[in-house]
Every structure is written in C-alpha cells, then in structure tokens.
Design a protein around this motif. Structure first.
Motif, PDB file in Angstrom:
ATOM      1  N   GLU A  69       0.826  -1.209   0.000  1.00 43.31           N
ATOM      2  CA  GLU A  69       0.000   0.000   0.000  1.00 43.31           C
ATOM      3  C   GLU A  69       0.865   1.266   0.000  1.00 43.31           C
ATOM      4  OE1 GLU A  69      -3.291   0.011   2.841  1.00 43.31           O
ATOM      5  OE2 GLU A  69      -3.188   2.191   2.828  1.00 43.31           O
ATOM      6  N   ILE A  70       2.008   1.188   0.682  1.00 45.51           N
ATOM      7  CA  ILE A  70       2.915   2.348   0.678  1.00 45.51           C
ATOM      8  C   ILE A  70       3.281   2.664  -0.770  1.00 45.51           C
ATOM      9  CG2 ILE A  70       5.219   3.191   1.340  1.00 45.51           C
ATOM     10  CD1 ILE A  70       5.004   1.383   3.836  1.00 45.51           C
ATOM     11  N   ASN A  71       3.666   1.618  -1.521  1.00 40.23           N
ATOM     12  CA  ASN A  71       4.083   1.823  -2.916  1.00 40.23           C
ATOM     13  C   ASN A  71       2.933   2.339  -3.775  1.00 40.23           C
ATOM     14  OD1 ASN A  71       6.541   0.818  -2.104  1.00 40.23           O
ATOM     15  ND2 ASN A  71       6.066  -1.276  -2.734  1.00 40.23           N
ATOM     16  N   LYS A  72       1.774   1.689  -3.584  1.00 35.51           N
ATOM     17  CA  LYS A  72       0.601   2.049  -4.384  1.00 35.51           C
ATOM     18  C   LYS A  72       0.215   3.510  -4.152  1.00 35.51           C
ATOM     19  CE  LYS A  72      -2.664  -1.562  -4.436  1.00 35.51           C
ATOM     20  NZ  LYS A  72      -3.990  -2.088  -4.099  1.00 35.51           N
ATOM     21  N   LEU A  73       0.137   3.876  -2.870  1.00 31.46           N
ATOM     22  CA  LEU A  73      -0.308   5.230  -2.524  1.00 31.46           C
ATOM     23  C   LEU A  73       0.732   6.267  -2.947  1.00 31.46           C
ATOM     24  CD1 LEU A  73      -2.381   7.086  -1.213  1.00 31.46           C
ATOM     25  CD2 LEU A  73      -1.386   6.564   1.016  1.00 31.46           C
ATOM     26  N   ASP A  99      11.987  -5.643   9.715  1.00 34.70           N
ATOM     27  CA  ASP A  99      12.153  -4.462   8.864  1.00 34.70           C
ATOM     28  C   ASP A  99      11.239  -3.300   9.258  1.00 34.70           C
ATOM     29  OD1 ASP A  99       9.877  -5.789   8.214  1.00 34.70           O
ATOM     30  OD2 ASP A  99      10.203  -5.819   6.051  1.00 34.70           O
ATOM     31  N   ILE A 100      10.625  -3.383  10.430  1.00 38.91           N
ATOM     32  CA  ILE A 100       9.608  -2.369  10.755  1.00 38.91           C
ATOM     33  C   ILE A 100      10.187  -0.939  10.793  1.00 38.91           C
ATOM     34  CG2 ILE A 100       9.711  -2.695  13.299  1.00 38.91           C
ATOM     35  CD1 ILE A 100       6.558  -1.976  11.228  1.00 38.91           C
ATOM     36  N   PHE A 101      11.404  -0.798  11.328  1.00 39.40           N
ATOM     37  CA  PHE A 101      11.946   0.573  11.401  1.00 39.40           C
ATOM     38  C   PHE A 101      12.313   1.094  10.007  1.00 39.40           C
ATOM     39  CE2 PHE A 101      12.657  -1.165  15.672  1.00 39.40           C
ATOM     40  CZ  PHE A 101      11.927  -0.234  16.395  1.00 39.40           C
ATOM     41  N   ASP A 102      12.775   0.185   9.144  1.00 39.59           N
ATOM     42  CA  ASP A 102      13.089   0.607   7.760  1.00 39.59           C
ATOM     43  C   ASP A 102      11.820   1.105   7.071  1.00 39.59           C
ATOM     44  OD1 ASP A 102      15.611  -0.255   8.245  1.00 39.59           O
ATOM     45  OD2 ASP A 102      15.366  -2.205   7.262  1.00 39.59           O
ATOM     46  N   ILE A 103      10.737   0.366   7.303  1.00 41.67           N
ATOM     47  CA  ILE A 103       9.464   0.748   6.646  1.00 41.67           C
ATOM     48  C   ILE A 103       9.011   2.123   7.144  1.00 41.67           C
ATOM     49  CG2 ILE A 103       7.021   0.128   6.381  1.00 41.67           C
ATOM     50  CD1 ILE A 103       7.884  -2.831   6.685  1.00 41.67           C
ATOM     51  N   ILE A 104       9.103   2.315   8.450  1.00 41.63           N
ATOM     52  CA  ILE A 104       8.670   3.597   9.018  1.00 41.63           C
ATOM     53  C   ILE A 104       9.546   4.737   8.493  1.00 41.63           C
ATOM     54  CG2 ILE A 104       8.494   4.920  11.186  1.00 41.63           C
ATOM     55  CD1 ILE A 104       7.683   2.144  12.473  1.00 41.63           C
ATOM     56  N   GLU A 105      10.849   4.484   8.434  1.00 40.98           N
ATOM     57  CA  GLU A 105      11.765   5.513   7.904  1.00 40.98           C
ATOM     58  C   GLU A 105      11.432   5.852   6.458  1.00 40.98           C
ATOM     59  OE1 GLU A 105      15.803   4.231   8.633  1.00 40.98           O
ATOM     60  OE2 GLU A 105      15.655   4.996  10.684  1.00 40.98           O
ATOM     61  N   ARG A 106      11.103   4.814   5.703  1.00 42.49           N
ATOM     62  CA  ARG A 106      10.761   5.034   4.282  1.00 42.49           C
ATOM     63  C   ARG A 106       9.555   5.972   4.170  1.00 42.49           C
ATOM     64  NH1 ARG A 106       8.649   4.653  -0.153  1.00 42.49           N
ATOM     65  NH2 ARG A 106       7.685   2.996  -1.378  1.00 42.49           N
ATOM     66  N   VAL A 107       8.544   5.734   5.000  1.00 43.28           N
ATOM     67  CA  VAL A 107       7.349   6.592   4.950  1.00 43.28           C
ATOM     68  C   VAL A 107       7.689   7.991   5.449  1.00 43.28           C
ATOM     69  CG1 VAL A 107       4.992   6.906   5.852  1.00 43.28           C
ATOM     70  CG2 VAL A 107       5.783   4.619   5.195  1.00 43.28           C
TER      71      VAL A 107
END
Ligand SMILES: Cc1ncc(COP(=O)(O)O)c(C=O)c1O
Length: 428
Positions: free
Chosen positions: A134-138, A184-192
């Motif tokens: 969803e991150i990618n899609k949005l 990978d949760i912190f990587d995902i949060i950083e990406r957002v």
C-alpha cells in the motif's frame, strides 16, 4: 430485556420516547431498524466528556462500519467528532453528508487503487497505511497527482484481546497492519517518514472488538508507547497515536462491560503516565469506537408471523425478518435479548427460538429465550442491534432490507424500506 436509553414501558408495551412499538409498526412496517437518536448523541457526549487530557488533544472517531448512512453521518457531524471509513463506499456516503472530508480517516487492509485515488481526490484527511504494497501504491498515486497526504501506519502490537476469533485483530498472524516485532519495521517507518509524498503523523492500532478487559487496552497503549519511544530515538517525530475502538458492550447478561466513563478517565491517566515515563509528548490521542456508541441505541422490531412446535419439541417463533437483517448470530454465535413488545410485563411462560425466514437452518436470531406466551401478530423487539446489523445486511433469498428510522422528539426515516424493484435494479 434490558431497556437502554429512552426505551420504556407504558401500559405493558415498549415505547421509545413517546412512540409505542405498535405505532411504529403501523406507520413504518416491520421488520424495522429503530435508532434512539438522543441516546446515540448522549453516548458521543459521554465519550467527549470523559476522554480528554490537559497534556494532549483527544480525537474521537465514530467507526462508521458499525452503522452508516447519510443521516447518521450528519448526526456525527453535528456532534462534532471525526469519522473513519474502510471503503470507497463508506467515504462516498460520508462525503454525501455534511461531514467534511478532512475529518475522515481511511482504514483497510486491502484498499483498492481506485479507492486510494478516490480518497486522495476527495481530500480525505488521513489515510491509515496497512502494509508495504500500500505504501508503494499510494506513493505512486500521490506522485502522479503531485500531492502530499497525511498518513498513519497501522501497527500490530501482538495483543490477545480475549474476544471472538473473528473479531480479534492484533494477534501476530492477524491480517491487519505491520507487526511491531518484524525485522524491517523501522526501515518501513523511515521510508514513509522520508517520502516527500507522505506526512507521517503517527501510528494506529486496533486490538479487536467486543473487548471487556481494561488490561488489554492498557497493554496495547503500553506496547505502542514503548514502540513510539524507539521510533523517536531514531529521530522520527510521532505526533498522533490512534488506539482504535473495540470497547465491549452489553448484549445479554453474559456480557459485563466496564463502566465506560470511569474506564476512559483511567485510560487517559494511564497514557499520560506512560508518556511521562518515556519522556514523550503526543499532540493527539485518537480512539475510534463504533459498537460502544451505537449498539445499545439500535433495536429491531419484528412481527411474529408463525408459531410452530416441532415433533422434537422445539417452540419456534418465525419472524418477518431474518439473518439478512442480523447475520451476527449465524456468523459468530452472537447473542441478543428480546421481548414481546406488546406484552412486556406478562409472565415468562415458554422457551422459544426466534428464527428468520431464510432457507438456512442457521437462520436463528435467538435460541432458547423465555418469553410470555407468544401469538401471531405479536411484536418482537430485539434489543441492541445498532451495530453491525444493518451494515452487514444482505439480500439473500432476495429479501428486501428493512427501513431504518431515527427516533427523537420527531421521527426521521433514514433509510427507506427496499422494494422488489430495488432488488432488481442492477439486473439486465
Ligand atoms: C480499525 C477499526 N477501528 C475501529 C473499529 C470499531 O470497533 P468497535 O465497533 O468494536 O468499537 C473496528 C472494528 O472492527 C476496526 O476494525
């Protein structure tokens, strides 16, 4: 049957405010969804009065999946709280009320591209991202539209809410959100947080529905605040925490909900303490009750059509409604209370099973309930059907959905009774 809100008995008959059930049947027919509007508004005000803090803003969302139509969205708007939606259809309905788009939080584990586009185009306030796809899609949608969107990330803190498996949402293999324990949760949060298309406001969690243990909510808050601390230590500012809904309600004497106002105050205090212990500041704390706002304010009125005793000795009342208007007993064994509305104080004499008219043996609304002697044409009121009844209703067996009225001093028809033509409207 417990009489909630403005239900009362006059001359042995249940009334809602000044209106008798026989009057409502005569005027609007049965089956009929009846909402006690003043009680719904009172419930919202109780939340607003008890869920507040001097240390941060509090925000209450009505979880519209519990019951949504244009009328109730307008009531929610008048009571000045926010609202959540989980589909394009819910967003569309809300946008057709007086509610403004920026008060909508858009949830969902599988938001379709067209729903995300619709939400972005409509100016929906916050989108609660569920997963990495969803991150990618949005992000792609926002890039194309050259827009920036306020978002929260739905996290799964792995709390067992001790409720029915179908309405628990926060165990480690739940389909909702991203686990706070994943590598990978912190990587995902950083990406957002670092994307120029997102404004990351904070996190959301929802542990399940019909939860009775205060401790489950406290543990959720603790896990989430400890997690925010870890994220803040990595230099990412989190300003909003949304802890979801799920506060348990009374359906039958088997349910013992906590006293809501006291609980909300303790909840706030606990969160204030947890923030202080972690040396954290939040701008906004959000909750999103659905059932606890509307469930006890809604009831369904039926007519007893047929009384049938089986060879095996079971006493059935066949009502003019069915699992179409209340799927919860068939779906997950939900239980309800009922009364004969026109014989409220008569002696309880027989054990009945209240069954619907669908061709399914599971189409039973209440099993084995003691009632006064029932006759054809008696009125059966099933109480606390406000949440997840109309919103989960169907046209199975091509049965028309009931009308819904909101009763206060005056009566407003919020949803018309469906007709046979309505059932055919998409047939080519
Ligand atoms: C994300 C989310 N928030 C809020 C709610 C509302 O829960 P309840 O109606 O039990 O308060 C739900 C219900 O499933 C939900 O999934």
């Amino acid at each position: 049957m417990k009489l909630f809100g403005n239900l009362k008995v006059i001359d042995n008959e249940i009334h809602l405010g000044k209106y008798s059930m026989s009057y409502l049947k005569e005027k609007y027919g049965t089956p009929l969804y009846i909402v006690d509007e003043d009680f719904f508004r009172e419930n919202i005000r109780k939340f607003k009065n008890s869920f507040k803090s001097k240390k941060f803003n509090t925000n209450i969302l009505y979880a519209s999946k519990a019951l949504l139509n244009k009328y109730i969205a307008n009531v929610v708007c008048e009571e000045d709280i926010s609202i959540d939606a989980v589909s394009g259809g819910e967003i569309y309905t809300i946008l057709n009320s007086r509610m403004s788009a920026d008060k909508i939080y858009f949830h969902g584990n599988n938001k379709l591209k067209k729903e995300l586009e619709f939400a972005v185009d409509s100016g929906v306030g916050k989108i609660v991202i569920d997963n990495t796809s969803e991150i990618n899609k949005l992000e792609a949608i926002l890039k194309e539209k050259k827009k920036k969107q306020k978002v929260l990330i739905r996290l799964n803190p792995g709390i067992d809410a001790h409720t029915h498996e179908y309405i628990t949402t926060s165990k480690n293999d739940s389909k909702f959100g991203l686990s706070i324990f994943s590598d990978d949760i912190f990587d995902i949060i950083e990406r957002v947080a670092n994307s120029k298309y997102f404004e990351l406001l904070g996190f959301h969690a929802h542990i399940g529905s019909q939860v009775f243990r205060e401790e489950s909510f406290f543990s959720e808050a603790e896990e989430m605040i400890n997690f925010i601390k870890k994220v803040s230590d990595k230099g990412i500012r989190i300003e909003e925490l949304n802890l979801g809904g799920g506060f348990g309600v009374y359906y039958t004497s088997e349910d013992s909900p906590f006293e809501l106002e006291g609980f909300l105050k303790r909840y706030i205090k606990k969160i204030e303490e947890l923030l202080e212990e972690n040396n954290l500041k939040l701008k906004t704390l959000t909750i999103e009750p659905g059932r606890s706002l509307i469930s006890n304010a809604g009831h369904t009125l039926y007519t007893a059509e047929i009384i049938k005793k089986t060879y095996g000795g079971k006493n059935f009342i066949f009502i003019d409604g069915s699992m179409n208007d209340n799927i919860r007993p068939a779906l997950y064994g939900a239980k309800y209370e009922a009364s004969i509305a026109n014989k409220f104080n008569d002696n309880l004499e027989e054990v009945y099973t209240i069954a619907g008219k669908c061709c399914e043996s599971g189409d039973i609304i209440i099993r084995d309930i003691m009632l006064p002697k029932v006759e054809e044409e008696d009125l059966i009121l099933v109480s606390s059907t406000g949440a997840y009844n109309y919103s989960m209703s169907s046209n199975y067996n091509r049965i028309e959905r009931p009308a819904m009225i909101f009763v206060s001093d005056e009566i407003k028809v919020a949803v018309k009774r469906e007709t046979y033509e309505d059932l055919m409207r998409n047939d080519l």
